[in-house]
Write a protein that holds these residues in place. Structure first.
Motif, PDB file in Angstrom:
ATOM      1  N   LEU A 216      -0.148  -6.722  -1.751  1.00  0.00           N
ATOM      2  CA  LEU A 216      -0.681  -6.601  -3.109  1.00  0.00           C
ATOM      3  C   LEU A 216      -1.846  -5.614  -3.158  1.00  0.00           C
ATOM      4  CD1 LEU A 216      -0.734 -10.395  -4.070  1.00  0.00           C
ATOM      5  CD2 LEU A 216       0.932  -8.684  -4.822  1.00  0.00           C
TER       6      LEU A 216
ATOM      7  N   ALA B 131      -0.751  -2.020  -3.126  1.00  0.00           N
ATOM      8  CA  ALA B 131      -0.232  -1.630  -4.438  1.00  0.00           C
ATOM      9  C   ALA B 131      -1.370  -1.366  -5.412  1.00  0.00           C
ATOM     10  CB  ALA B 131       0.688  -2.724  -4.977  1.00  0.00           C
ATOM     11  N   GLN B 132      -2.406  -2.191  -5.349  1.00  0.00           N
ATOM     12  CA  GLN B 132      -3.548  -2.001  -6.248  1.00  0.00           C
ATOM     13  C   GLN B 132      -4.292  -0.706  -5.937  1.00  0.00           C
ATOM     14  OE1 GLN B 132      -7.193  -3.381  -5.267  1.00  0.00           O
ATOM     15  NE2 GLN B 132      -7.895  -2.185  -7.018  1.00  0.00           N
TER      16      GLN B 132
ATOM     17  N   ALA C  20      -4.886  -3.090 -12.948  1.00  0.00           N
ATOM     18  CA  ALA C  20      -4.270  -3.367 -11.648  1.00  0.00           C
ATOM     19  C   ALA C  20      -5.181  -4.234 -10.792  1.00  0.00           C
ATOM     20  CB  ALA C  20      -3.948  -2.064 -10.924  1.00  0.00           C
TER      21      ALA C  20
ATOM     22  N   TYR D 291      -4.090  -7.779  -9.385  1.00  0.00           N
ATOM     23  CA  TYR D 291      -4.151  -8.066  -7.949  1.00  0.00           C
ATOM     24  C   TYR D 291      -4.873  -9.378  -7.686  1.00  0.00           C
ATOM     25  CZ  TYR D 291      -6.227  -8.110  -3.297  1.00  0.00           C
ATOM     26  OH  TYR D 291      -6.656  -8.502  -2.055  1.00  0.00           O
TER      27      TYR D 291
ATOM     28  N   LEU E 143       3.602  -5.901 -10.864  1.00  0.00           N
ATOM     29  CA  LEU E 143       3.894  -5.330  -9.555  1.00  0.00           C
ATOM     30  C   LEU E 143       5.258  -4.668  -9.570  1.00  0.00           C
ATOM     31  CD1 LEU E 143       2.797  -5.042  -6.675  1.00  0.00           C
ATOM     32  CD2 LEU E 143       3.984  -7.173  -6.105  1.00  0.00           C
TER      33      LEU E 143
ATOM     34  N   ARG F  67       3.463  -0.407  -6.135  1.00  0.00           N
ATOM     35  CA  ARG F  67       2.319  -0.100  -6.987  1.00  0.00           C
ATOM     36  C   ARG F  67       2.395  -0.973  -8.229  1.00  0.00           C
ATOM     37  NH1 ARG F  67       2.032   5.713  -8.048  1.00  0.00           N
ATOM     38  NH2 ARG F  67       3.095   5.897  -6.046  1.00  0.00           N
ATOM     39  N   PHE F  68       1.294  -1.039  -8.952  1.00  0.00           N
ATOM     40  CA  PHE F  68       1.303  -1.743 -10.231  1.00  0.00           C
ATOM     41  C   PHE F  68       1.677  -0.759 -11.331  1.00  0.00           C
ATOM     42  CE2 PHE F  68      -1.227  -4.680  -7.748  1.00  0.00           C
ATOM     43  CZ  PHE F  68      -0.791  -5.917  -8.212  1.00  0.00           C
TER      44      PHE F  68
END
Length: 528
Positions: free
Chosen positions: A310, A313-314, A328, A332, A441, A445-446
């Motif tokens: 996570l 991705a953030q 984001a 997260y 998500l 990435r978001f």
């Protein structure tokens, strides 16, 4: 300047570094120790393997020869008789997991980060995170050198560098525990099929674990009340106190016999905590640097690597799309804290439900009607808005829980069923729920998307088509009418859209997102 500095090379740091490097970012990792280094927390959950597979390291783990773990065996609950639960009951993809030797396991993950292109520095510690106008801009190393970065990921473990620096670390008032552990050679373990299981035994002063590792090594630990443990260690020393706790766990003691630890007894205090905030501009906390819950269910490594997924991705979102950066970060923390709360409440319930031993340790950890959360609320939090399943259901069934838990479980399992002629139904969004535009998500990435949000349940991300359906579900328009409107708006044939809308509506009714007058309730399936 580098794109991202990662503080710490444990499972959270190495997983984040691998994912961020694969996303095309320049990543520098600073790890204070030189690997391999000692670390406890050897028991993995199957859900962890999916993430290890995703980052490409699972084949290396499988080839290492770690002990296969089929589940767990416990002497805990209503009686002291041992009982087992197995991953295969609920996880078809990964019916077993591993008992790993953490020095080697962590080294494999960090070496993998280096192999994919991360710039890894072992034996180099970080002294502090640097800020300008409340934004993290880099780090200062132990040697005084300054390294600038666009983002900083704090995966410093229980040192919790940034959380301590910013005053964010909050100790858990319920799990005021202390852990002691050591390693033993050539101890027998459980008979097949439980020979790879972790064994957990409740005892007068707390509980013990015994984990079978490769090369006939066993990890043995005791979790006790913090204050009582500190007093007794001062009186007799850590080795003698550890021996007392192991001796009190009669089944564990029988497996150890007269064997002595192969090395020193290690003590870890206050294992449960969470940061009050897990992000700041330019900064993301992950793994034990962000939170750690009591080790009862072996969730440490899982929270570390799933949180790193996570967090990566953030960070990617923040560095590639400024318009979504703030949202984001919120998403997260919401997702990661939900995972933490899930395991926290499950462990809390299980402590409260143990009746196999009557002692001060257990009496002070039982949930009462005067507790800060009602039993029903604690249960709902534990199962995160879904029916208890798999090992969670098995575990909870062994505990002596307040009657309100059984009532809550039965109610949650009575899932509504949609009308037979769903096309003529006119559902509406359930009370307390709303459709929101938020960061969801996506692929590493978001992204901007839609979700259903409501107090006491996880966000439910939905596709644009389902979002359109929910937006128009006002209790007056039929599903056939809504499907026609969607088909017209997106220029697709109604024959294609209506079956999708009907299937989605049935699922949303079963999940209590949509309500439909006259919907029947489906009886819960037997769990015997």
């Amino acid at each position: 300047m580098t794109d991202v500095v990662v503080i710490g090379g444990g499972p959270a740091g190495s997983t984040a570094a691998t994912l961020l490097t694969r996303a095309g970012l320049d990543v520098t990792v600073y790890e204070r120790k030189t690997f391999p280094r000692p670390h406890v927390g050897e028991s993995l959950l199957p859900a962890t393997l999916a993430i290890l597979d995703d980052i490409g390291v699972l084949p290396l783990i499988e080839a290492e020869g770690f002990v296969r773990k089929a589940g767990a065996t416990m002497s805990w609950g209503r009686t002291g008789e041992p009982w087992s639960w197995y991953f295969r009951e609920t996880n078809r993809r990964y019916p077993t997991s591993f008992q790993v030797w953490r020095p080697r396991f962590d080294q494999i993950l960090l070496d993998h980060s280096r192999a994919v292109g991360a710039d890894v520095h072992e034996g180099v510690g970080v002294r502090e995170v640097l800020f300008e106008d409340e934004r993290a801009t880099g780090v200062r190393l132990d040697n005084g050198a300054v390294v600038r970065a666009r983002m900083v990921v704090d995966a410093s473990g229980q040192q919790s560098l940034a959380a301590r620096q910013l005053g964010l670390k909050q100790w858990d008032g319920f799990f005021r525990n202390l852990a002691l552990y050591a390693y033993f050679d050539d101890c027998p373990h459980l008979p097949p099929p439980d020979d790879g299981n972790i064994f957990i035994e409740s005892a007068q002063g707390g509980w013990t674990w015994k984990i079978p590792l490769a090369n006939n090594v066993s990890s043995v630990g005791a979790v006790v009340d913090r204050d009582a443990g500190v007093r007794r260690i001062r009186e007799v020393g850590r080795a003698a106190y550890f021996a007392e706790q192991v001796a009190a766990a009669t089944r564990t003691a029988a497996m150890i016999g007269d064997r002595q630890p192969s090395g020193p007894v290690t003590v870890v205090r206050d294992w449960s905590y969470a940061a009050s905030r897990m992000t700041a501009p330019g900064l993301t906390l992950v793994g034990d640097a962000a939170c750690f819950v009591d080790p009862l269910f072996s969730t440490g490594v899982h929270l570390a690597v799933s949180g790193a997924h996570l967090a990566a991705a953030q960070v990617v979102s923040a560095l590639t799309d400024a318009t979504i950066a703030a949202e984001a970060a919120i998403a997260y923390e919401r997702l990661y804290r939900t995972q933490y709360e899930h395991f926290h409440q499950l462990a809390r319930l299980f402590y409260a439900g143990n009746r196999s031993v009557d002692s001060y340790f257990w009496a002070t950890r039982r949930i009462t009607a005067e507790d800060e959360r009602s039993p029903r609320e604690a249960f709902v939090r534990a199962v995160s808005g879904q029916t208890a399943a798999g090992y969670e259901r098995s575990v909870l069934s062994r505990a002596e829980l307040p009657a309100t838990f059984d009532t809550a479980l039965t109610e949650m399992q009575r899932r509504p069923s949609a009308p037979d002629d769903i096309a003529k139904a006119s559902p509406r969004l359930a009370r307390g729920l709303e459709l929101i535009r938020t960061a969801v998500l996506g692929e590493n990435r978001f992204e901007w998307g839609y979700a259903v949000r409501g107090e006491g349940r996880d966000d439910v991300p939905v596709s644009p088509l389902v979002a359109h359906l929910l937006h128009n579900a006002n209790g007056q328009r039929t599903i056939a009418q809504i499907a026609q409107a969607i088909a017209t708006e997106i220029s697709r044939p109604i024959a294609e859209i209506q079956p999708i809308a009907e299937r989605a509506t049935r699922l949303l009714i079963e999940d209590r997102v949509l309500l439909c007058e006259g919907s029947a309730r489906r009886a819960p399936r037997s769990t015997s």
